[in-house]
Structures are given as C-alpha cells and as structure tokens.
Design a protein around this motif. Sequence first.
Motif, PDB file in Angstrom:
ATOM      1  N   VAL A  40       0.872  -1.179   0.000  1.00 48.37           N
ATOM      2  CA  VAL A  40       0.000   0.000   0.000  1.00 48.37           C
ATOM      3  C   VAL A  40       0.910   1.230   0.000  1.00 48.37           C
ATOM      4  O   VAL A  40       1.449   1.631   1.039  1.00 48.37           O
ATOM      5  N   GLU A  41       1.087   1.823  -1.179  1.00 44.44           N
ATOM      6  CA  GLU A  41       2.052   2.919  -1.373  1.00 44.44           C
ATOM      7  C   GLU A  41       1.587   3.769  -2.539  1.00 44.44           C
ATOM      8  O   GLU A  41       1.347   3.263  -3.643  1.00 44.44           O
ATOM      9  N   ASP A  42       1.448   5.090  -2.314  1.00 44.61           N
ATOM     10  CA  ASP A  42       0.976   5.969  -3.387  1.00 44.61           C
ATOM     11  C   ASP A  42       2.098   6.561  -4.220  1.00 44.61           C
ATOM     12  O   ASP A  42       1.857   7.093  -5.304  1.00 44.61           O
ATOM     13  N   ASN A  43       3.336   6.472  -3.738  1.00 45.94           N
ATOM     14  CA  ASN A  43       4.474   7.002  -4.483  1.00 45.94           C
ATOM     15  C   ASN A  43       5.017   5.922  -5.417  1.00 45.94           C
ATOM     16  O   ASN A  43       5.508   4.888  -4.956  1.00 45.94           O
ATOM     17  N   ASP A  44       4.919   6.161  -6.729  1.00 41.03           N
ATOM     18  CA  ASP A  44       5.336   5.138  -7.691  1.00 41.03           C
ATOM     19  C   ASP A  44       6.809   4.790  -7.552  1.00 41.03           C
ATOM     20  O   ASP A  44       7.196   3.624  -7.680  1.00 41.03           O
ATOM     21  N   GLY A  45       7.645   5.800  -7.290  1.00 40.67           N
ATOM     22  CA  GLY A  45       9.077   5.531  -7.161  1.00 40.67           C
ATOM     23  C   GLY A  45       9.360   4.624  -5.978  1.00 40.67           C
ATOM     24  O   GLY A  45      10.105   3.640  -6.099  1.00 40.67           O
ATOM     25  N   ASP A  46       8.751   4.932  -4.830  1.00 35.46           N
ATOM     26  CA  ASP A  46       8.951   4.081  -3.651  1.00 35.46           C
ATOM     27  C   ASP A  46       8.369   2.694  -3.877  1.00 35.46           C
ATOM     28  O   ASP A  46       8.945   1.678  -3.444  1.00 35.46           O
ATOM     29  N   ALA A  47       7.208   2.632  -4.552  1.00 33.59           N
ATOM     30  CA  ALA A  47       6.583   1.338  -4.808  1.00 33.59           C
ATOM     31  C   ALA A  47       7.471   0.477  -5.697  1.00 33.59           C
ATOM     32  O   ALA A  47       7.646  -0.726  -5.460  1.00 33.59           O
ATOM     33  N   ASP A  48       8.059   1.082  -6.738  1.00 36.87           N
ATOM     34  CA  ASP A  48       8.955   0.320  -7.628  1.00 36.87           C
ATOM     35  C   ASP A  48      10.188  -0.144  -6.868  1.00 36.87           C
ATOM     36  O   ASP A  48      10.660  -1.283  -7.052  1.00 36.87           O
ATOM     37  N   LEU A  49      10.740   0.730  -5.996  1.00 27.04           N
ATOM     38  CA  LEU A  49      11.933   0.364  -5.231  1.00 27.04           C
ATOM     39  C   LEU A  49      11.651  -0.819  -4.312  1.00 27.04           C
ATOM     40  O   LEU A  49      12.429  -1.780  -4.254  1.00 27.04           O
ATOM     41  N   ILE A  50      10.537  -0.781  -3.598  1.00 29.79           N
ATOM     42  CA  ILE A  50      10.203  -1.873  -2.672  1.00 29.79           C
ATOM     43  C   ILE A  50       9.952  -3.157  -3.448  1.00 29.79           C
ATOM     44  O   ILE A  50      10.360  -4.250  -3.023  1.00 29.79           O
ATOM     45  N   THR A  51       9.298  -3.039  -4.604  1.00 27.92           N
ATOM     46  CA  THR A  51       9.051  -4.229  -5.421  1.00 27.92           C
ATOM     47  C   THR A  51      10.366  -4.842  -5.878  1.00 27.92           C
ATOM     48  O   THR A  51      10.547  -6.070  -5.870  1.00 27.92           O
ATOM     49  N   ASP A  52      11.327  -3.987  -6.262  1.00 28.91           N
ATOM     50  CA  ASP A  52      12.641  -4.498  -6.675  1.00 28.91           C
ATOM     51  C   ASP A  52      13.358  -5.159  -5.511  1.00 28.91           C
ATOM     52  O   ASP A  52      14.024  -6.204  -5.675  1.00 28.91           O
ATOM     53  N   LEU A  53      13.250  -4.552  -4.318  1.00 23.35           N
ATOM     54  CA  LEU A  53      13.887  -5.157  -3.144  1.00 23.35           C
ATOM     55  C   LEU A  53      13.326  -6.548  -2.859  1.00 23.35           C
ATOM     56  O   LEU A  53      14.076  -7.480  -2.534  1.00 23.35           O
ATOM     57  N   LEU A  54      12.014  -6.670  -2.994  1.00 24.38           N
ATOM     58  CA  LEU A  54      11.396  -7.985  -2.766  1.00 24.38           C
ATOM     59  C   LEU A  54      11.851  -8.982  -3.829  1.00 24.38           C
ATOM     60  O   LEU A  54      12.045 -10.163  -3.535  1.00 24.38           O
ATOM     61  N   ALA A  55      12.030  -8.520  -5.075  1.00 24.22           N
ATOM     62  CA  ALA A  55      12.473  -9.413  -6.150  1.00 24.22           C
ATOM     63  C   ALA A  55      13.902  -9.886  -5.926  1.00 24.22           C
ATOM     64  O   ALA A  55      14.280 -10.990  -6.334  1.00 24.22           O
ATOM     65  N   GLU A  56      14.725  -9.031  -5.289  1.00 25.47           N
ATOM     66  CA  GLU A  56      16.132  -9.389  -5.047  1.00 25.47           C
ATOM     67  C   GLU A  56      16.310 -10.228  -3.785  1.00 25.47           C
ATOM     68  O   GLU A  56      17.383 -10.777  -3.543  1.00 25.47           O
ATOM     69  N   ALA A  57      15.261 -10.321  -2.967  1.00 26.74           N
ATOM     70  CA  ALA A  57      15.372 -11.055  -1.705  1.00 26.74           C
ATOM     71  C   ALA A  57      15.499 -12.551  -1.966  1.00 26.74           C
ATOM     72  O   ALA A  57      15.074 -13.055  -3.011  1.00 26.74           O
ATOM     73  N   PRO A  58      16.102 -13.268  -1.017  1.00 31.86           N
ATOM     74  CA  PRO A  58      16.214 -14.722  -1.176  1.00 31.86           C
ATOM     75  C   PRO A  58      14.840 -15.372  -1.282  1.00 31.86           C
ATOM     76  O   PRO A  58      13.852 -14.834  -0.789  1.00 31.86           O
ATOM     77  N   ALA A  59      14.804 -16.536  -1.924  1.00 35.56           N
ATOM     78  CA  ALA A  59      13.558 -17.294  -2.061  1.00 35.56           C
ATOM     79  C   ALA A  59      13.071 -17.699  -0.666  1.00 35.56           C
ATOM     80  O   ALA A  59      13.868 -17.822   0.266  1.00 35.56           O
ATOM     81  N   PRO A  60      11.777 -17.932  -0.459  1.00 37.90           N
ATOM     82  CA  PRO A  60      10.747 -17.913  -1.488  1.00 37.90           C
ATOM     83  C   PRO A  60      10.284 -16.491  -1.799  1.00 37.90           C
ATOM     84  O   PRO A  60      10.129 -15.683  -0.893  1.00 37.90           O
ATOM     85  N   GLN A  61      10.097 -16.213  -3.085  1.00 39.04           N
ATOM     86  CA  GLN A  61       9.600 -14.916  -3.507  1.00 39.04           C
ATOM     87  C   GLN A  61       8.085 -14.975  -3.665  1.00 39.04           C
ATOM     88  O   GLN A  61       7.526 -16.013  -3.996  1.00 39.04           O
ATOM     89  N   ARG A  62       7.451 -13.851  -3.439  1.00 37.24           N
ATOM     90  CA  ARG A  62       5.987 -13.779  -3.534  1.00 37.24           C
ATOM     91  C   ARG A  62       5.596 -12.679  -4.496  1.00 37.24           C
ATOM     92  O   ARG A  62       6.291 -11.658  -4.600  1.00 37.24           O
TER      93      ARG A  62
END
Length: 428
Positions: A40-62
């Motif tokens: 839940v984030e209205d700032n697109d830049g912050d939302a993209d950054l957090i999404t990238d962080l989750l993608a780079e995190a160790p498995a399991p990814q969600r």
Amino acid sequence: MTVRMDPMDAGGPVGPAVPGGAGGPGPSGGRRTQLPILLVEDNDGDADLITDLLAEAPAPQRPVVRATRLAEAVSLLERHRVAAVLLDLHLPDAAGLECVSAVRSQARDTPILVLTGMDDDELALSCMTAGAQDYLSKQDVRPRALARAIDYALARTREARARMRAQALRLRSAELELENKRILEASQRKGRYLANMSHELRTPLNAVIGFSQLLVDGGPALTHDHVRGYAGHILSSGRHLLDLINDILDLARLEAGGLDLHPCATSVPDVVREVVDVVAGSFTAKPMTVTLEIDVDPPLFFTDPLRLRQVLYNYLSNAWKFTPAGGRLTVRASRLGPDWLRLEVEDTGPGIAEEDQHRLFTEFTQLPSEVQRQYRGTGLGLALTKRIVEAQGGHVGVSSQPGRGSMFFAELPDPPRHERIEEALQAP
C-alpha cells in the motif's frame, strides 16, 4: 514480480504461480499459488523500489499486489487473502494510525509491516500497539532484511494461529468433558429417581389394592365404620397417586416445551386462601400454625390461576411435610411494583445447608439429610415449580439456614398490556 489487481475482482486465486512456493501440488501437479504481498504505497518511485527489493530477496519470492489508496487496500482485503501487508502511513485518503487501524480491522490476523520514511520511535510504538507486527524505515531497508522481517512476521502469525487452535481445542475438550460429566450425573440421577419413583407409585397403589381387597373379602365382620375407613384410605391413596402422575406429565410437557398457560385476571388473595384451606386438611395429622400475610393491591393479577395454585401448593405442602408438629408456616403474597408478584412460604423446619441449596430445584434430586429420608418423595415438586415459574418469565429461590427454617419464594411478572389485549381477543 508485480501483479495488478482490480479491486472489484473477487474470483479465483490471487497472482500467478511462483516456482518453489509454499503449498502442496495443484491440480496440474505443480505448486500452489503463493499468496501475494499487498503493498500500500501511493508514491510510484517508492513502490517500484520496494518491489525491486522484494524481487532481489532470497527465495521464497511472492508476487506483489499494489494499492495506492487506503480504500483500495481495504477493498482488496475484503475480497482476497494476502500473506502480509506492507503499509505506508501517508496516503491520499488517510494518514498515520488510521491506516494501521483500518487495515487491521479488515485483515484480521494477517501481519502488517509499516514501511515509512519517518524514523519515529514513538510513532513506531503506537503502530505496534494498533496492530502492526513491525515498523521499517524505507531509507534503511535492504532486500535480505526486508525478507527476514516478512518471514519473521509470518512465522509469528503462524505461531499465534497454532496457539489459538490449541487453546480452542483445549476449551472444546474441557467443554466435552464437562458435558460428559453432566450427562453421567443426569443418568445417575435418573436411575435413582426411577428407583425412588417405583416405590412412590407402588405405595399408594398397594394401599388401593389392599383396602379394596379387604372390602371384597370382608364378609359379615365388615362394619359400616370399616367400610368408611377403608374407602377413605382408598380415596386418599388414589389422590396421592393422581398427584404423582400429574407431576410426571407436567414435567414431561415442560421438557417438550408444551405446557399450556391460560393467563387471566386472577384474585391473588382468593387463590392463596384456597390453597391454604386445601393443605390445612392435612394439619389434623400434624398440627401447626399457619399465618397469612397478603399485601396485593390491587388484588387482581394477570396470570394463570391454575399454575399459581400449583406453585403455591407445592411450596406449602413441601413446607408442611418437613416441618415438625407444632411448627409455624407463614404464607406471604405481595406486589413488587406494578408488574411483579412475589409469593413466599416460610417454615420453622430443619433448614438446608448452603452447599445443598443449589440442588433443590433440580429434577431427580433429593437432599441426603435425615429429615429427607424420613419423608420419601419424588423430588419433582420443587423442580416442577421452578420450570412452571420460568415458563412464565419469572424466577424462584430459597433462603435457609440449618436449624432456623427455610423461606421459598417465586416471583412472577404481569404480562405487558398488549399481551393481555391479544389474550382477550383470542378468548372464545
């Protein structure tokens, strides 16, 4: 991986299947779909950054589901399950603790991780108190740390759910154990009751048969006085037998919820005096003093006169039964305000111990005292009285001390005026 969800979409599993995700094989032999993370984030830049962080995190990814407003997030949570919620505290339609409270009320036990740009210890404590599992700063978060925070929150949630299930099982087990104990006690009471009832029914029946046989076999030695005496014994035994059978039938009707009540305007003083006169016929065998204290003004009360007589008769005959000869009985009738009637029967009998009083109004139960053993009975009178009074919305009780007598009471409500009008309209 980012999954866009239409808040109005309420069907099917959320997000695509993720290889290596948690869960058993699906219908096609693969793994089940991972529950997504709701960001839940209205700032697109912050939302993209957090999404990238989750993608780079160790498995399991969600998969990640994004919402830009609190109302959108709440709508998604109404329709879909998510693994966790990453929540910003500054949204276009809400801010601060309101965001946490709204998500918690909808997400139930789903873990909430506040992810904000404000490094504020006091705010962090308030968020945790409001239901968040963690408070993370956007500036300091890293892929591995974010993944660990989510995994830790999920693990704590699983542990909490397991504890709740275990507690529910313990409570259910205790309830079943208590219910089994009640069933066993009820079965034992019924067994004792049947044994006692067989004696109670046989006693008057044997008297009827015995005295009838004397009348049949009497021959010339049978005088008129003998006939009258035997007939009197047959009559009293038959009435006693009828009373027992009526009690059993009334209790059975109450158990089935089918006791007939016919309320009407009833003169309470007349009913009280009538019942006292009936019971006073027994006083020749065991004399005692009876005092009436009637303060019912106005005297008419809207109730079932037959059931009122039955309640008072049960109390009064029970008091006479257990009070020694020469004792005193006091019968009181009074109003408790305009809408309630209170009946009391006080005796100077042996009294009842406090620990035994809760058993008095229970079916198939008699108290194990010497006086009780002197006067065998079915144990139905008080239980039936309680059920009759409660069927009319009233209640019963007792006040007693060993050696100082007992006072039994019943309080009955006067039905509301509209019920009286309906009763009058339905009367033939």
